[in-house]
Write an enzyme that holds these catalytic residues in place. Sequence first.
Site, PDB file in Angstrom:
ATOM      1  N   HIS A 141       2.465  12.710 -21.795  1.00  0.00           N
ATOM      2  CA  HIS A 141       1.706  13.798 -21.172  1.00  0.00           C
ATOM      3  C   HIS A 141       0.553  13.165 -20.370  1.00  0.00           C
ATOM      4  O   HIS A 141      -0.623  13.340 -20.702  1.00  0.00           O
ATOM      5  CB  HIS A 141       1.184  14.741 -22.259  1.00  0.00           C
ATOM      6  CG  HIS A 141       0.729  16.079 -21.751  1.00  0.00           C
ATOM      7  ND1 HIS A 141       0.906  16.486 -20.442  1.00  0.00           N
ATOM      8  CD2 HIS A 141       0.084  17.109 -22.381  1.00  0.00           C
ATOM      9  CE1 HIS A 141       0.393  17.705 -20.301  1.00  0.00           C
ATOM     10  NE2 HIS A 141      -0.102  18.094 -21.444  1.00  0.00           N
ATOM     11  N   GLN A 144      -2.673  15.131 -19.114  1.00  0.00           N
ATOM     12  CA  GLN A 144      -3.673  15.447 -20.137  1.00  0.00           C
ATOM     13  C   GLN A 144      -4.702  14.329 -20.246  1.00  0.00           C
ATOM     14  O   GLN A 144      -5.897  14.567 -20.390  1.00  0.00           O
ATOM     15  CB  GLN A 144      -2.971  15.640 -21.491  1.00  0.00           C
ATOM     16  CG  GLN A 144      -3.915  16.003 -22.617  1.00  0.00           C
ATOM     17  CD  GLN A 144      -4.557  17.371 -22.423  1.00  0.00           C
ATOM     18  OE1 GLN A 144      -3.861  18.339 -22.171  1.00  0.00           O
ATOM     19  NE2 GLN A 144      -5.871  17.444 -22.523  1.00  0.00           N
ATOM     20  N   ASP A 229      -3.722  16.457 -32.156  1.00  0.00           N
ATOM     21  CA  ASP A 229      -2.807  17.402 -31.498  1.00  0.00           C
ATOM     22  C   ASP A 229      -2.023  18.100 -32.600  1.00  0.00           C
ATOM     23  O   ASP A 229      -2.089  17.711 -33.776  1.00  0.00           O
ATOM     24  CB  ASP A 229      -1.877  16.616 -30.549  1.00  0.00           C
ATOM     25  CG  ASP A 229      -0.953  17.506 -29.719  1.00  0.00           C
ATOM     26  OD1 ASP A 229      -1.206  18.730 -29.639  1.00  0.00           O
ATOM     27  OD2 ASP A 229       0.026  16.985 -29.150  1.00  0.00           O
ATOM     28  N   CYS A 269      -5.852  18.570 -27.009  1.00  0.00           N
ATOM     29  CA  CYS A 269      -5.281  19.011 -25.725  1.00  0.00           C
ATOM     30  C   CYS A 269      -5.080  20.526 -25.678  1.00  0.00           C
ATOM     31  O   CYS A 269      -4.988  21.095 -24.593  1.00  0.00           O
ATOM     32  CB  CYS A 269      -3.974  18.279 -25.453  1.00  0.00           C
ATOM     33  SG  CYS A 269      -2.689  18.594 -26.675  1.00  0.00           S
TER      34      CYS A 269
HETATM   35  N1  NVA Z   1       2.426  17.751 -28.433  1.00  0.00           N
HETATM   36  C1  NVA Z   1       2.363  19.086 -27.892  1.00  0.00           C
HETATM   37  C2  NVA Z   1       1.476  19.127 -26.706  1.00  0.00           C
HETATM   38  C3  NVA Z   1       1.322  20.474 -26.055  1.00  0.00           C
HETATM   39  C4  NVA Z   1       0.411  20.451 -24.871  1.00  0.00           C
HETATM   40  C5  NVA Z   1       3.764  19.553 -27.540  1.00  0.00           C
HETATM   41  O1  NVA Z   1       4.520  18.761 -26.964  1.00  0.00           O
HETATM   42  O2  NVA Z   1       4.118  20.687 -27.842  1.00  0.00           O
HETATM   43  N1   CP Z   2      -2.538  20.869 -23.076  1.00  0.00           N
HETATM   44  C1   CP Z   2      -1.518  21.458 -22.414  1.00  0.00           C
HETATM   45  O1   CP Z   2      -0.726  20.795 -21.738  1.00  0.00           O
HETATM   46  O2   CP Z   2      -1.482  22.792 -22.546  1.00  0.00           O
HETATM   47  P1   CP Z   2      -0.310  23.770 -22.024  1.00  0.00           P
HETATM   48  O3   CP Z   2       0.891  23.516 -22.902  1.00  0.00           O
HETATM   49  O4   CP Z   2      -0.873  25.146 -22.203  1.00  0.00           O
HETATM   50  O5   CP Z   2       0.002  23.444 -20.590  1.00  0.00           O
END
Ligand code: NVA
Ligand code: CP
Length: 311
Positions: A141, A144, A229, A269
Amino acid sequence: MRQFKPAAKSIPPRHFLTLLDLTAGELQGIVRRAIELKALHRLGQAYEPLKNRVLGMVFEKSSTRTRVAFESAMIQMGGGAIFLSPTDTQLGRGEPVEDTARVLSRMVDGIIVRTFEQQKLERFAACSSIPVINALTDAHHPCQLLADIQTFIEKRGDLSGRTVAWIGDGNNVCHSYIHAARQFRFDLRIACPAGYEPSANVLAEGRSQVAVVRDPTQAVRDADLVATDVWISMGQEEEHAERLHRFAAYQVDQKLMALAKADALFMHCLPAHRGEEVSAEVIEGPQSVVWDEAENRLHAQKSLLEFLLAR
Ligand code: NVA
Ligand code: CP
């Protein structure tokens, strides 16, 4: 008959699939510029370097921040964005990503993709003649992290030589923290339960900047930043009960935060699950910067778009 010159070989596009796709200097420049763009935005000054540019936004998973930040960024910079979900596009009916990438490349100026496998994103980028940005995969990600680094710099200055503690799952956001540790030269201590470590390949890419421990208290001791997270990422819903059990000792609460430096920041995040990976006191407390962190998604992504598209 009129003779046509062969088309000039086009320059391959720059993609942003992980934080290692840009140099450390380029990443630092993007973060610095994000801080400037935020100041411009605060002054209410119009800045439209992406006039008439269009961003395609392919989302195969839910999103609030990433979607709204990219869409607002394009509108504020004079362009537009098209949200493409699998339920409304032919992607959801099995059109290959390679074909979708080639078609979109002829209609828009940049593409962001939120999907499951990193490999699918890589296949998409390989067939795209315009910049492709990772808007989150199971593995990374990177957007982020631009916002997280910006937030730390705004609050505490340079991150190089500092210590960051990551508590919980060795997941996509954690992987991007590992890349960030290398690119922004901070020490990263990851505390996770056995079996939930970051991938060995990504750990190797973090080089000597990263250590994995079991005990969260060991990771947070004297840290400048504590980040966490969710324990259950998108796509892992079936593991819900098992994960709640395995991560129970990894909540960031006030007792844990007290072991970090007195001026340590807390980041997440979002979306967050109070009472799971973070206590309500910590996320709502004075060390938490999660709302600035979320806002900075807008400014950091504007800066990234300017870097990739306004060329
Ligand atoms: N680790 C989480 C981050 C969401 C922004 C996911 O992948 O669902
Ligand atoms: N942190 C983040 O990426 O949030 P969303 O899943 O809401 O985009």
